[in-house]
Design a protein around this motif. Sequence first.
Motif: not given
Length: 331
Positions: A25-53
């Motif tokens: 993906a074209n990530y050339t206009k990133i703002t608000g990049y920061s540490v962010y913890y939590g769970t992210a569930k999709r299609f029965g898979q649970t991921w661990m969130a580390l950042r949001k932006f």
Amino acid sequence: MNTVLKAFTIAAIACFTITNVFAQANYTKITGYSVYYGTAKRFGQTWMALRKFTNNGRDYLFLVNPKTLETRTDEAKGYEVTPMTIAQTRDYFKNSPYQNAIIKAEGASVALQDAGIERGLPKETGISLTADLCPSHHPLDRRIFTDIISGFKQVETPVPIALSVSGLWMRHHQQDIAWLKQLQAKHEIYITWINHSFNHRVSAKSPLKTNFLLEPGTDINYEVLETEKAMLANGLQPSVFFRFPGLVSDQQLVYKITDFGLIPIGTDAWLAKGQQPQSGSIVLIHGNGNEPLGVNDFIKLLQSKAKLIANKQWLLYDLRETVDEEFESKK
């Protein structure tokens, strides 16, 4: 390679292919990049969130699979997200290979040099190769890549390698990045991208305790997060690994890095220093043109193992694979 390892290698390659798609993906206009913890569930898979932006008006998450150490960057809207504190998230994913590796790295945090995880599974008949890309005026030492592709083309493709990349190296080596991405696109290599800090400052006069990232006034948030942003802007998928510049850190710095959700990676075989690799070693060379001695030693190592490589008795291992398997066995 045993059956389980073969299956894992195939899965790792598949994961790499999927992960690589997310990195395009074209990530050339990133703002608000920061540490962010939590769970992210999709299609029965649970991921661990580390950042949001936010990028170009869309919200994104940087995620890790705690079981496999696979990472991806994806739009947040496709996931059921539950924000958590760092303590809550670690408790939620306790006993996962990812969290076990974090705990192991924190337990090896006292040493001034080479803190973190230094080796993988001793039973492996081969090594995990890591090459550091510190800031340099020299071009990428491409012999590393052409030689491993040539040496393993009959037994192991794509060939795994982990590259510790600094922000300043990326800024000044766009042609080298393009060449590496081309090798990936051809499935000749697959790369685990390790955060190596942005500036990678070093002083020839300062003692280790005030050198590299221990230099007074260092902004560790900038060093870590700006490097990840630069990776994304260059179409590279960050991993959950971090290598300290100069392999220098103290206990406080190690815990700062693990608070970013990153696993410090050391080495038990820095070839240019004469350290000899053993089975399961995490080998360190420099691919930035500043350390030809280490590259020469690695090429000699490949040549000495040619017959074993041909018989699949000495291979290169994905760093994620060796760490995952090591800490899966600790459960």
